[in-house]
Design an enzyme around this catalytic site. Structure first.
Site, PDB file in Angstrom:
ATOM      1  N   GLY A 141       0.821  -1.201   0.000  1.00 28.67           N
ATOM      2  CA  GLY A 141       0.000   0.000   0.000  1.00 28.67           C
ATOM      3  C   GLY A 141       0.856   1.251   0.000  1.00 28.67           C
ATOM      4  O   GLY A 141       2.056   1.197   0.306  1.00 28.67           O
ATOM      5  N   CYS A 176       5.262  -6.232   1.617  1.00 30.18           N
ATOM      6  CA  CYS A 176       5.656  -4.817   1.521  1.00 30.18           C
ATOM      7  C   CYS A 176       5.054  -4.025   2.687  1.00 30.18           C
ATOM      8  O   CYS A 176       5.477  -4.204   3.829  1.00 30.18           O
ATOM      9  CB  CYS A 176       5.252  -4.250   0.159  1.00 30.18           C
ATOM     10  SG  CYS A 176       6.078  -2.688  -0.243  1.00 30.18           S
ATOM     11  N   TYR A 177       4.076  -3.162   2.466  1.00 27.77           N
ATOM     12  CA  TYR A 177       3.436  -2.467   3.582  1.00 27.77           C
ATOM     13  C   TYR A 177       2.900  -3.468   4.594  1.00 27.77           C
ATOM     14  O   TYR A 177       2.936  -3.230   5.804  1.00 27.77           O
ATOM     15  CB  TYR A 177       2.292  -1.576   3.071  1.00 27.77           C
ATOM     16  CG  TYR A 177       1.602  -0.797   4.176  1.00 27.77           C
ATOM     17  CD1 TYR A 177       2.063   0.465   4.549  1.00 27.77           C
ATOM     18  CD2 TYR A 177       0.502  -1.325   4.855  1.00 27.77           C
ATOM     19  CE1 TYR A 177       1.449   1.182   5.575  1.00 27.77           C
ATOM     20  CE2 TYR A 177      -0.117  -0.618   5.879  1.00 27.77           C
ATOM     21  CZ  TYR A 177       0.355   0.627   6.235  1.00 27.77           C
ATOM     22  OH  TYR A 177      -0.253   1.326   7.253  1.00 27.77           O
ATOM     23  N   HIS A 200       7.423  -7.991  -3.713  1.00 26.73           N
ATOM     24  CA  HIS A 200       6.102  -8.390  -4.201  1.00 26.73           C
ATOM     25  C   HIS A 200       6.198  -9.729  -4.942  1.00 26.73           C
ATOM     26  O   HIS A 200       6.574  -9.763  -6.114  1.00 26.73           O
ATOM     27  CB  HIS A 200       5.536  -7.318  -5.131  1.00 26.73           C
ATOM     28  CG  HIS A 200       5.124  -6.068  -4.427  1.00 26.73           C
ATOM     29  ND1 HIS A 200       3.860  -5.881  -3.926  1.00 26.73           N
ATOM     30  CD2 HIS A 200       5.826  -4.947  -4.113  1.00 26.73           C
ATOM     31  CE1 HIS A 200       3.784  -4.697  -3.347  1.00 26.73           C
ATOM     32  NE2 HIS A 200       4.965  -4.114  -3.434  1.00 26.73           N
ATOM     33  N   GLU A 217       3.801 -11.448  -6.020  1.00 26.90           N
ATOM     34  CA  GLU A 217       2.665 -11.632  -6.926  1.00 26.90           C
ATOM     35  C   GLU A 217       2.911 -11.108  -8.335  1.00 26.90           C
ATOM     36  O   GLU A 217       2.163 -11.437  -9.265  1.00 26.90           O
ATOM     37  CB  GLU A 217       1.412 -10.953  -6.342  1.00 26.90           C
ATOM     38  CG  GLU A 217       1.427  -9.433  -6.309  1.00 26.90           C
ATOM     39  CD  GLU A 217       2.055  -8.832  -5.057  1.00 26.90           C
ATOM     40  OE1 GLU A 217       1.701  -7.701  -4.693  1.00 26.90           O
ATOM     41  OE2 GLU A 217       2.912  -9.505  -4.441  1.00 26.90           O
ATOM     42  N   SER A 252     -26.406  -8.692 -22.951  1.00 27.63           N
ATOM     43  CA  SER A 252     -25.803  -7.778 -23.921  1.00 27.63           C
ATOM     44  C   SER A 252     -25.282  -8.513 -25.145  1.00 27.63           C
ATOM     45  O   SER A 252     -25.047  -7.910 -26.180  1.00 27.63           O
ATOM     46  CB  SER A 252     -24.649  -7.020 -23.264  1.00 27.63           C
ATOM     47  OG  SER A 252     -23.551  -7.894 -23.025  1.00 27.63           O
ATOM     48  N   ASP A 278     -19.623 -12.018 -20.714  1.00 26.49           N
ATOM     49  CA  ASP A 278     -20.006 -11.997 -19.299  1.00 26.49           C
ATOM     50  C   ASP A 278     -21.497 -12.256 -19.103  1.00 26.49           C
ATOM     51  O   ASP A 278     -21.899 -13.156 -18.363  1.00 26.49           O
ATOM     52  CB  ASP A 278     -19.635 -10.652 -18.671  1.00 26.49           C
ATOM     53  CG  ASP A 278     -18.173 -10.303 -18.862  1.00 26.49           C
ATOM     54  OD1 ASP A 278     -17.372 -11.237 -19.072  1.00 26.49           O
ATOM     55  OD2 ASP A 278     -17.838  -9.105 -18.819  1.00 26.49           O
ATOM     56  N   LYS A 286     -12.007 -12.109 -15.590  1.00 29.52           N
ATOM     57  CA  LYS A 286     -12.446 -12.372 -16.966  1.00 29.52           C
ATOM     58  C   LYS A 286     -12.034 -13.757 -17.461  1.00 29.52           C
ATOM     59  O   LYS A 286     -12.840 -14.478 -18.048  1.00 29.52           O
ATOM     60  CB  LYS A 286     -11.881 -11.305 -17.911  1.00 29.52           C
ATOM     61  CG  LYS A 286     -12.449 -11.369 -19.318  1.00 29.52           C
ATOM     62  CD  LYS A 286     -13.828 -10.762 -19.344  1.00 29.52           C
ATOM     63  CE  LYS A 286     -14.382 -10.705 -20.758  1.00 29.52           C
ATOM     64  NZ  LYS A 286     -15.638  -9.930 -20.814  1.00 29.52           N
TER      65      LYS A 286
END
Length: 509
Positions: A48, A75-76, A166, A168, A219, A223, A365
């Site tokens: 953060g 990290c934070y 990090h 990730e 639509s 999704d 997604k």
């Protein structure tokens, strides 16, 4: 627990790629009552932008450290762990690190680092100004870097782990192994699959809906289509799909959607042909936020009208995804910096009297595509590029007219045809043409033209949160520009957009 890092989403994505279910919650939404209800098997504290030494900087509840589950601070997250558990955090002092760094092992090996340091050191991605200056009691150093003497720390007895880098992000190449080790320590089986999600989602839909009727805003995109098929599998003819043709669709799209769902899936389907309603309301509108909000309001009005036609519908189903939810809610709990409005997020006006069914709101997604395959939707449909709810309205900067939409629709069709012919469609996340609000002088034959310019856009991405332009060859660009100018009356100049996200967005508005 999210403390506002720009890459918090990646943590959840990496864990889900390892078949473990993970949810992101802002730090100020996590209290003791939440923890009791959620019963986490492990907790990760994100990075953060705040500074731990600052008064009022974000903190997790102390209860996190009393749950007797593994906790990983990133990290934070590392710094706030140390500060709360008896260590110290200082500002800068020459130990800031931003970008690529290398961590070397120190102390005894732990299960967290199985598969690490096989070649002596590991590349990681750092992004910190403050640093831990004193470890909390019980913690030992497991890895160091030039700017972070406590790059990897662990309290093995309590299964608390804290890292300054990090794991990730892509720039920590062995980060997946690191996270996999943490999940192993926490006892996860790695059995969260789309098959399991499908079964659970169907159970929850039936539990939520009971014997009531549902209308689904269809639509024609991936999704809403996956949501419709999933809900139909759960409750059958209690579902009626409402397909709103707002006059802002791509070439031939309305016919394709109606044929697929009414004929192939045999779903009750209302084809609401409302082109005049939408285009009349958008006449003279050029501000992109006003466009989005106008279209969103009209969608709700149309749904309300057709809900009455269905008779007794009490639920509205939408294809809201997790990035929509996250992008519309700030980690700080206050108003977020609105990048763009999502017309399908945030509930419905009370006047509709309808409750929301959003079975995809916890999925990214690529997970929706995997669920679609699990449900038997054809790959040719599942692999379609994303298409925004406001449709061509936000690909036509400036005022919208029927003439401009016709030009844009045809140019877009030529462009996508070119991409398919060259076998590039599946390599690209999203591709489209934007019709620019500017006319340029040109020469065709012996005559002068004064027609529109357009911009072709194609990007690569994983989930749409970040993106880079697709590196077409100059031959492809030249060939495609020639086709558009020759085949689309009203365009005499073609450009290619090479902006990444950030700083740009994928869509032009």
């Amino acid at each position: 627990m999210d403390f506002g890092s720009q890459v918090t989403q990646l943590i959840a994505r990496r864990l889900r790629e390892l078949n473990v279910y993970c949810e992101i919650h802002p730090f100020n939404a996590v209290d003791e009552a939440f923890l009791d209800a959620f019963e986490p098997q492990a907790v990760i504290l994100s990075g953060g932008p705040a500074s731990v030494p600052d008064e009022g900087s974000p903190r997790p509840p102390m209860r996190i450290f009393e749950l007797e589950v593994p906790v990983l601070g990133i990290c934070y997250g590392q710094q706030v762990m140390m500060q709360m558990l008896g260590g110290e955090v200082l500002r800068g002092d020459g130990t800031a690190e931003f970008g690529r760094a290398y961590v070397e092992p120190e102390g005894e090996a732990t299960d967290l680092l199985r598969g690490w340091f096989l070649e002596g050191r590991e590349q990681v991605w750092m992004s910190h100004g403050d640093h831990v200056s004193k470890l909390a009691p019980g913690f030992a150093v497991c890895g160091t870097s030039p700017g972070a003497p406590y790059a990897i720390t662990a309290d093995l007895d309590r299964r608390f782990y804290a890292v300054q880098f990090h794991p990730e992000v892509h720039h920590t190449p062995n980060g997946k192994t690191f996270l996999e080790n943490f999940l192993h320590i926490a006892g996860f089986a790695g059995d969260w699959t789309m098959g399991a999600y499908r079964e659970e989602a169907i159970r929850l839909i039936r539990e939520q809906v009971g014997d009531q009727k549902v209308i689904c805003g269809l639509s024609g995109g991936v999704d809403s289509s996956v949501a419709a098929v999933l809900i139909h599998e759960a409750i059958g003819d209690q579902l009626t799909c409402v397909f709103v043709d707002h006059g802002l669709l791509r070439e031939g799209e309305a016919e394709q959607v109606v044929t697929m769902f009414r004929d192939h899936y045999n779903m009750p389907l209302i084809h609401a042909q409302e082109e005049d309603l939408f285009l009349d309301a958008l006449e003279g509108v050029s501000d992109p936020e006003v466009k989005r909000k106008t279209i969103g309001k009209l969608f709700i009005d149309v749904f309300q009208k057709h809900a009455a036609e269905v008779g007794g519908a009490t639920f509205l189903a939408q294809g809201t995804l997790y990035p929509d939810v996250i992008e519309s809610v700030s980690f700080s709990g206050g108003p977020s910096v609105t990048i763009k409005s999502h017309h399908n997020v945030g509930g419905l006006p009370e006047k509709m009297g309808l409750k929301l069914v959003e079975p995809l709101r916890e999925l990214f997604k690529d997970e929706v595509r995997a669920l679609g395959r699990e449900l038997g939707l054809p790959d040719s449909f599942i692999g379609r590029h994303p298409f925004p709810g406001p449709g061509l309205a936000i690909r036509c900067p400036g005022e919208i007219t029927r003439e401009k939409l016709a030009i844009l629709r045809r140019a877009d069709a030529v462009y996508i045809d070119q991409i398919r012919k060259h076998g590039l469609y599946d390599e690209i996340w999203q591709a489209f043409v934007a019709l620019l609000p500017v006319r340029t002088v040109g020469v065709m034959g012996d005559g002068r033209t004064y027609d529109y310019a357009c911009a072709m856009r194609a990007v690569t991405s994983v989930d749409g949160m970040t993106a880079d332009y697709y590196p077409f060859s100059h031959d492809f660009l030249g060939e495609t520009a020639t086709r558009i100018i020759n085949e689309v009356r009203g365009i005499n100049r073609v450009t290619y957009d090479v902006t990444s996200k950030p700083p740009g967005t994928i869509e032009w508005e």
